[in-house]
Scaffold this active site. Structure first.
Site, PDB file in Angstrom:
ATOM      1  CB  CYS A  31      57.940   1.763 -52.987  1.00 17.86           C
ATOM      2  SG  CYS A  31      56.901   2.856 -54.001  1.00 17.86           S
ATOM      3  CG  HIS A  56      54.812   0.868 -49.449  1.00 14.39           C
ATOM      4  ND1 HIS A  56      55.933   1.586 -49.094  1.00 14.39           N
ATOM      5  CD2 HIS A  56      54.406   1.388 -50.638  1.00 14.39           C
ATOM      6  CE1 HIS A  56      56.193   2.494 -50.014  1.00 14.39           C
ATOM      7  NE2 HIS A  56      55.286   2.394 -50.962  1.00 14.39           N
ATOM      8  CD  GLU A 100      56.904   0.436 -45.912  1.00 18.91           C
ATOM      9  OE1 GLU A 100      56.805   1.491 -46.557  1.00 18.91           O
ATOM     10  OE2 GLU A 100      57.007  -0.685 -46.455  1.00 18.91           O
TER      11      GLU A 100
END
Length: 225
Positions: A85, A202, A204
């Site tokens: 990002c 994302h 994560e």
């Protein structure tokens, strides 16, 4: 191995990334950008957030931090580097990868789950998937539209350096499935070295079982592999 998750003023996905890596058995440490890159680092993450408040343009100011000189040197030596990002924006601004991320076609901040088609399984970042797999990742960005000159995009595609494309749930790549207007629906790429990658979604945030989706684990496992 130890992965350095670099913090800038305005980073807000740094601790999320550390936790996701730790859950996979990968040691991760937060590193404040002004403190420099430790010698013992085996991997680097440029995390998401709003470094320097996205002034000028997203990632532009963080890319001028002296620590990026060290990141570029490590990348040239083969150290794996992942920009997520805002980290992807920083990575492009710092010339770790070609292209740029700019204002969404909607001119709005987009925060939603999207489907991605795995375009190649021959990079460390996608080796855990099969080519053509469809995964679901969240996005949260106002400047996520990937732009690049046509000839550079042709080179990326011919060299199999596109990691993911935005798609429908069935894997069909369409304009409607493109949340930000990225050229050719590109959501992530690798640099000249396949050990350097940037992506707007994302991983994560979809890596912990408690969250009900672990599609992102495959990307982060690259550090261990």
């Amino acid at each position: 191995m130890t992965v350095a998750v670099i913090q800038f003023g305005g980073s807000n996905c740094d601790r999320d990334t550390v936790r996701a890596l730790d859950a996979l058995g990968i040691d991760a440490d937060l590193v404040w950008h002004e403190d420099g890159l430790p010698e013992s680092v085996d991997g680097i993450v440029l995390p998401g957030g709003f470094s320097y408040g996205d002034y000028l343009r997203a990632g532009a100011m963080a890319a001028q931090s002296p620590i990026l000189d060290a990141v570029r040197e490590r990348a040239q030596d083969g150290t794996p580097v992942l920009g997520i990002c805002n980290g992807a924006q920083i990575g492009c601004e710092a010339t770790l990868t070609p292209g740029a991320f700019t204002i969404n076609e909607s001119a709005r901040f987009q925060c939603e789950h999207v489907h991605l088609r795995v375009e190649t399984a021959s990079t460390p970042w996608t080796a855990a998937y099969e080519e053509g797999d469809v995964v679901e990742f969240p996005i949260a960005h106002g400047e996520g539209r990937f732009e690049i000159e046509d000839d550079e995009l042709d080179a990326l595609e011919s060299d199999d350096r596109v990691l993911f494309r935005y798609c429908n749930e069935d894997g069909t790549v369409t304009d409607e499935a493109n949340p930000n207007g990225s050229k050719h629906n590109v959501a992530g790429i690798v640099g000249e070295r396949e050990t350097v990658a940037v992506m707007m979604p994302h991983p994560e945030r979809v890596s912990l079982p408690d969250l009900g989706n672990t599609d992102g684990q495959g990307v982060l496992r690259a550090f261990a592999e």
